[in-house]
Scaffold this motif. Structure first.
Motif, PDB file in Angstrom:
ATOM      1  N   GLU A  56       0.822  -1.207   0.000  1.00 38.06           N
ATOM      2  CA  GLU A  56       0.000   0.000   0.000  1.00 38.06           C
ATOM      3  C   GLU A  56       0.862   1.265   0.000  1.00 38.06           C
ATOM      4  OE1 GLU A  56      -3.300   2.022   3.043  1.00 38.06           O
ATOM      5  OE2 GLU A  56      -2.267   0.152   3.546  1.00 38.06           O
ATOM      6  N   TRP A  57       0.385   2.271  -0.716  1.00 38.78           N
ATOM      7  CA  TRP A  57       1.029   3.579  -0.730  1.00 38.78           C
ATOM      8  C   TRP A  57       0.459   4.431   0.404  1.00 38.78           C
ATOM      9  CZ3 TRP A  57       4.821   6.573  -2.603  1.00 38.78           C
ATOM     10  CH2 TRP A  57       4.683   7.955  -2.523  1.00 38.78           C
ATOM     11  N   MET A  58       1.343   5.048   1.201  1.00 38.57           N
ATOM     12  CA  MET A  58       0.913   5.915   2.295  1.00 38.57           C
ATOM     13  C   MET A  58       1.515   7.295   2.082  1.00 38.57           C
ATOM     14  SD  MET A  58       0.880   3.489   5.726  1.00 38.57           S
ATOM     15  CE  MET A  58       2.647   3.479   5.891  1.00 38.57           C
ATOM     16  N   GLU A  59       0.663   8.311   2.069  1.00 32.50           N
ATOM     17  CA  GLU A  59       1.103   9.688   1.882  1.00 32.50           C
ATOM     18  C   GLU A  59       1.645  10.238   3.192  1.00 32.50           C
ATOM     19  OE1 GLU A  59       1.356  11.629  -0.653  1.00 32.50           O
ATOM     20  OE2 GLU A  59       0.254  10.599  -2.246  1.00 32.50           O
ATOM     21  N   GLY A  60       2.852  10.794   3.166  1.00 37.21           N
ATOM     22  CA  GLY A  60       3.427  11.378   4.368  1.00 37.21           C
ATOM     23  C   GLY A  60       4.870  11.771   4.148  1.00 37.21           C
ATOM     24  N   VAL A  61       5.501  12.240   5.223  1.00 36.66           N
ATOM     25  CA  VAL A  61       6.914  12.630   5.187  1.00 36.66           C
ATOM     26  C   VAL A  61       7.648  11.843   6.262  1.00 36.66           C
ATOM     27  CG1 VAL A  61       6.436  14.942   4.307  1.00 36.66           C
ATOM     28  CG2 VAL A  61       6.496  14.564   6.773  1.00 36.66           C
ATOM     29  N   THR A  62       8.948  11.630   6.045  1.00 40.27           N
ATOM     30  CA  THR A  62       9.747  10.908   7.033  1.00 40.27           C
ATOM     31  C   THR A  62       9.903  11.754   8.297  1.00 40.27           C
ATOM     32  OG1 THR A  62      11.764  11.767   6.029  1.00 40.27           O
ATOM     33  CG2 THR A  62      10.992   9.616   5.269  1.00 40.27           C
ATOM     34  N   LEU A  63      10.148  11.079   9.417  1.00 42.12           N
ATOM     35  CA  LEU A  63      10.167  11.780  10.707  1.00 42.12           C
ATOM     36  C   LEU A  63      11.292  12.789  10.825  1.00 42.12           C
ATOM     37  CD1 LEU A  63       9.136   9.340  13.569  1.00 42.12           C
ATOM     38  CD2 LEU A  63       7.775  10.954  12.263  1.00 42.12           C
ATOM     39  N   ASP A  64      12.380  12.633  10.076  1.00 40.94           N
ATOM     40  CA  ASP A  64      13.442  13.626  10.164  1.00 40.94           C
ATOM     41  C   ASP A  64      13.031  14.956   9.531  1.00 40.94           C
ATOM     42  OD1 ASP A  64      13.324  12.463   7.697  1.00 40.94           O
ATOM     43  OD2 ASP A  64      15.484  12.483   7.354  1.00 40.94           O
ATOM     44  N   ARG A  65      11.951  14.948   8.739  1.00 37.33           N
ATOM     45  CA  ARG A  65      11.441  16.188   8.136  1.00 37.33           C
ATOM     46  C   ARG A  65      10.028  16.513   8.605  1.00 37.33           C
ATOM     47  NH1 ARG A  65      10.410  15.714   3.036  1.00 37.33           N
ATOM     48  NH2 ARG A  65      10.564  13.466   2.839  1.00 37.33           N
ATOM     49  N   ALA A  66       9.579  15.813   9.658  1.00 38.91           N
ATOM     50  CA  ALA A  66       8.182  15.941  10.065  1.00 38.91           C
ATOM     51  C   ALA A  66       7.929  17.082  11.040  1.00 38.91           C
ATOM     52  CB  ALA A  66       7.704  14.629  10.696  1.00 38.91           C
ATOM     53  N   GLY A  67       8.974  17.637  11.661  1.00 36.94           N
ATOM     54  CA  GLY A  67       8.768  18.683  12.652  1.00 36.94           C
ATOM     55  C   GLY A  67       8.020  19.890  12.124  1.00 36.94           C
ATOM     56  N   PRO A  68       8.519  20.551  11.077  1.00 43.44           N
ATOM     57  CA  PRO A  68       7.790  21.707  10.540  1.00 43.44           C
ATOM     58  C   PRO A  68       6.392  21.356  10.050  1.00 43.44           C
ATOM     59  CG  PRO A  68      10.050  21.662   9.732  1.00 43.44           C
ATOM     60  CD  PRO A  68       9.820  20.358  10.418  1.00 43.44           C
ATOM     61  N   VAL A  69       6.219  20.161   9.472  1.00 45.54           N
ATOM     62  CA  VAL A  69       4.894  19.752   8.993  1.00 45.54           C
ATOM     63  C   VAL A  69       3.925  19.621  10.163  1.00 45.54           C
ATOM     64  CG1 VAL A  69       3.612  17.950   7.783  1.00 45.54           C
ATOM     65  CG2 VAL A  69       5.903  18.590   7.001  1.00 45.54           C
ATOM     66  N   ALA A  70       4.402  19.020  11.282  1.00 46.74           N
ATOM     67  CA  ALA A  70       3.546  18.881  12.460  1.00 46.74           C
ATOM     68  C   ALA A  70       3.188  20.246  13.035  1.00 46.74           C
ATOM     69  CB  ALA A  70       4.246  18.022  13.511  1.00 46.74           C
ATOM     70  N   ASP A  71       4.139  21.161  13.083  1.00 47.73           N
ATOM     71  CA  ASP A  71       3.844  22.507  13.596  1.00 47.73           C
ATOM     72  C   ASP A  71       2.814  23.212  12.712  1.00 47.73           C
ATOM     73  OD1 ASP A  71       5.670  22.050  15.595  1.00 47.73           O
ATOM     74  OD2 ASP A  71       7.329  23.032  14.537  1.00 47.73           O
ATOM     75  N   ALA A  72       2.950  23.079  11.392  1.00 45.73           N
ATOM     76  CA  ALA A  72       2.006  23.737  10.486  1.00 45.73           C
ATOM     77  C   ALA A  72       0.602  23.165  10.630  1.00 45.73           C
ATOM     78  CB  ALA A  72       2.495  23.599   9.043  1.00 45.73           C
ATOM     79  N   ALA A  73       0.504  21.877  10.952  1.00 45.64           N
ATOM     80  CA  ALA A  73      -0.807  21.245  11.113  1.00 45.64           C
ATOM     81  C   ALA A  73      -1.342  21.359  12.527  1.00 45.64           C
ATOM     82  CB  ALA A  73      -0.719  19.772  10.708  1.00 45.64           C
ATOM     83  N   GLY A  74      -0.586  21.980  13.445  1.00 47.08           N
ATOM     84  CA  GLY A  74      -1.034  22.128  14.820  1.00 47.08           C
ATOM     85  C   GLY A  74      -0.974  20.849  15.626  1.00 47.08           C
ATOM     86  N   LEU A  75      -0.089  19.949  15.265  1.00 49.77           N
ATOM     87  CA  LEU A  75       0.045  18.681  15.976  1.00 49.77           C
ATOM     88  C   LEU A  75       1.082  18.802  17.086  1.00 49.77           C
ATOM     89  CD1 LEU A  75       0.078  16.254  12.902  1.00 49.77           C
ATOM     90  CD2 LEU A  75      -1.860  16.810  14.381  1.00 49.77           C
TER      91      LEU A  75
END
Length: 695
Positions: free
Chosen positions: A352-371
């Motif tokens: 299965e294909w899962m949309e996302g980013v690796t954890l080493d680049r996930a910090g800014p993405v989490a901040d932008a999403a309010g996580l």
């Protein structure tokens, strides 16, 4: 009147009968001499060697009659004829075994058969040697001092680490995988090597699409267009072993197609052979490499890489973890990609294909999403702990590239080429270890470690029984790395492994996989949530598992009371009391768990009269075999020496002092000759046993 023809026929028949009888007698002698010589030496040989020894004994047996011409002397010495034949047969077996060991005649055939592989391996070895020399690493690998200087922090060590990374990147193939594995072994390598090896990149030019399409056609058993609605010819990533393409199944979802590179299996096998050669060479020549256990590390790496070459194993690993953790459920906090086994083979993996980013680049993405970064890190770590402590099948390599922050805010785990497995006893020992850490109990930590490692998992039995010294060291370790305000990091795992090595405790592979997974995810979560307290989360998880069996319902509100007003409540003091009682019970739980089994064993031994005290001296079967063999060797040698001395004395000093057996032979020298032959046989047996005894 007799018929001349019939008489001639009878003569021929009689001659044939006599020849057959003589041949039978000679065959019996050959068989008897061969069997007796093998029994006297205590060995088993093949039929050709046995026949050769028997024929040599027969030759000596027949030559004796030619040497001793006198009939009277021959009769007196007839009893020495068979011992001489036995000695000749034994000497033949010994000489043949020394100069032509068993199986050596097949070696030329094996060399010729593997000549092509050897030449290809030699070319690859020459290429790698040139790369190492170009980066200045050949001197470090050859000398003990250069290797030890490279492991020490400083300018020399940093330069060696950087050269090692560049050389591995240039070598490619399985050597990049080896460097990536070593970058997770913080328990073995210093920090400057870890930092450099963590930068290893395995991106290589992708294989041409026609070659990839040919592999897909062969593995799927049908054209690519019959399986996929579309597939991207340009891969998402191309590594040294495989490359990944995105595609969509006919009438189905978007998937990831992992395809093994053409010809990579043969190249990896050559590289693995070189890795094993280098690791075993360093193990024998460099003291610090022996402490690191490079030979075992190389063997384990080769086994894991060979498993990674079969994508069906990776698919089964992912399915086992997903089914055990419920990660394929719609509301699962941690997702694992679903594997499409109908399209998966040894060289192709479809999942299965899962949309996302690796954890080493996930910090800014989490901040932008309010996580909440800490909550995400806690969810990821709890998933690994759940696999280790509850399921027993876990992801053994959770580095940042193998963990994703999905678009829906959940965590994804990918790449199950490397998994670990723990049995219930190991899981319980890990829980007890974490509870002892939480209580600050060095004695409990000592007992949990020995239970985890096993009583026989030791390389130095003289150090392990010193429980008091080990407990003091564990107390210092807890104060330094696990005390109040301490932040666990990779140095904690390094210090723990080095302390275990100092006390001669060997870590089993399945336990080492647990520590490696925890050390790897510690570095992974540092990218996502700096300051995340991994140890506190592990304590809470383990204590919750152990206390839930004692506190079920202890702190829950009671409902359905007699007054019908909601059923009353549990006093706060009762909840605190139950928690305290559970904590105290946890401290004695390991002893209570082992006590019934040990008591039952003792009572059964008493009842059956088998109770005994086992001392350490000669307690092991190998020690008893060694001492028994040594006593046997000394006994045979002494008997050989004594009989030889007696024979010489009888021959030298008995001449002219005893009765005569024949005109030329006297009784005492005749006995001396027999004793000398017996001495020669015993000495040959002692010599051969000494040569064959393992060092």
């Amino acid at each position: 009147m007799t018929d001349p023809a019939a008489g001639a026929f009878d003569d021929v028949s009689l001659t044939l009968v006599i020849l057959l009888m003589a041949a039978g007698a000679l065959g019996v002698i050959v068989f008897g001499v061969s069997t007796a010589s093998r029994r006297l030496l205590g060995i088993r040989v093949g039929p050709l060697r046995a026949l050769g020894a028997g024929l040599m004994g027969l030759g000596v047996f027949l030559a004796f009659n030619e040497v001793v011409r006198d009939e009277e002397d021959r009769g007196a010495l007839s009893t020495i004829q068979i011992p001489l034949a036995l000695f000749a047969a034994m000497a033949t077996l010994v000489i043949v075994d020394v100069f032509l060991p068993h199986g050596s005649w097949t070696r030329p055939l094996q060399v010729l058969r593997g000549l092509g592989d050897r030449m290809r391996r030699a070319r690859r070895y020459s290429e790698i040697s040139r790369i190492l020399m170009r980066h200045g690493l050949s001197r470090m690998l050859r000398g003990r001092s250069g290797w030890e200087r490279a492991l020490k922090p400083g300018e020399v060590g940093e330069r060696a680490a950087r050269s090692a990374r560049l050389a591995l990147e240039e070598c490619g193939g399985a050597l990049i995988k080896f460097g990536q594995v070593m970058s997770t072994r913080r328990d073995l390598l210093p920090s400057h090597f870890i930092e450099e090896l963590s930068r290893l990149q395995s991106d290589v030019p992708p294989a041409p699409w026609p070659e990839v399409e040919a592999i897909l056609h062969k593995e799927l058993g049908k054209p690519v267009s019959d399986v996929f609605e579309w597939i991207e010819h340009v891969p998402l990533a191309a590594a040294s072993i495989a490359q990944v393409h995105r595609a969509r199944l006919l009438g189905g979802p978007t998937v990831v197609v992992k395809v093994q590179r053409p010809g990579i299996r043969e190249a990896v096998e050559r590289d693995l052979d070189i890795v094993l050669t280098i690791s075993r060479s360093l193990q024998t020549r460099v003291r610090s490499a022996q402490a690191l256990g490079l030979r075992e590390l190389g063997d384990g790496f080769s086994e894991s890489v060979r498993e990674e070459l079969d994508f069906r194993i990776e698919g089964r690993n992912a399915a086992a973890v997903a089914q055990a953790t419920g990660s394929w459920e719609a509301d699962a906090p941690v997702r694992i990609p679903r594997v499409y086994f109908e399209y998966t083979s040894a060289r192709v993996l479809v999942q299965e294909w899962m949309e996302g980013v690796t954890l080493d680049r996930a910090g800014p993405v989490a901040d932008a999403a309010g996580l909440d970064r800490s909550a995400l890190a806690s969810a990821a770590f709890s998933a690994i702990l759940h696999q280790i402590l509850r399921v027993g099948v876990f992801h053994a390599d959770p580095h940042p590239g193998n963990m994703l922050l999905l678009d829906d805010g959940r965590i994804g785990l990918i790449d199950f080429g490397s998994v670990g497995r723990t049995d219930p006893s190991v899981r319980l020992a890990i829980q007890e270890l974490l509870v002892a850490v939480d209580r600050g109990d060095p004695a409990g930590l000592h007992d949990a470690l020995l239970t985890l490692l096993g009583t026989r998992a030791t390389t130095n039995e003289e150090l392990v029984p010193d429980a008091a010294l080990l407990e003091r060291e564990l107390g210092r370790f807890m104060a330094r790395h696990l005390g109040a305000g301490a932040q666990p990091d990779s140095e904690m795992f390094t210090a723990l492994f080095r302390m275990l090595s100092r006390f001669g405790l060997a870590v089993p592979p399945e336990v080492a996989a647990v520590f490696r997974s925890l050390a790897t995810i510690e570095g992974t979560l540092t990218h996502l949530a700096p300051g995340f307290n991994l140890l506190q989360e592990a304590r809470t998880f383990a204590i919750g598992m152990l206390t839930e069996r004692f506190t079920l319902g202890a702190a829950k509100p009671r409902t359905g009371g007699a007054d019908g007003g909601g059923g009353g409540f549990t006093p706060p003091g009762l909840s605190a009391l139950a928690h305290g009682a559970a904590q105290e019970l946890l401290s004695v739980l390991p002893m209570l768990r082992r006590l019934p089994r040990r008591a039952e064993r003792i009572s059964a031994s008493l009842e059956e009269g088998r109770l005994g005290v086992r001392v350490r001296v000669l307690a092991d079967e190998r020690e008893r075999r060694f001492v028994s063999g040594l006593i046997h060797q000394v006994t045979v040698t002494l008997l050989a020496a004594c009989t030889g001395l007696m024979g010489v004395m009888l021959v030298v000093f008995g001449t002219g002092k005893g009765p005569r057996v024949t005109r030329q032979l006297e009784l005492f020298p005749l006995i001396g000759y027999h004793v000398l032959v017996v001495s020669a046989i015993l000495m040959l047996r002692a010599l051969y046993t000494a040569m064959r005894r393992p060092a």
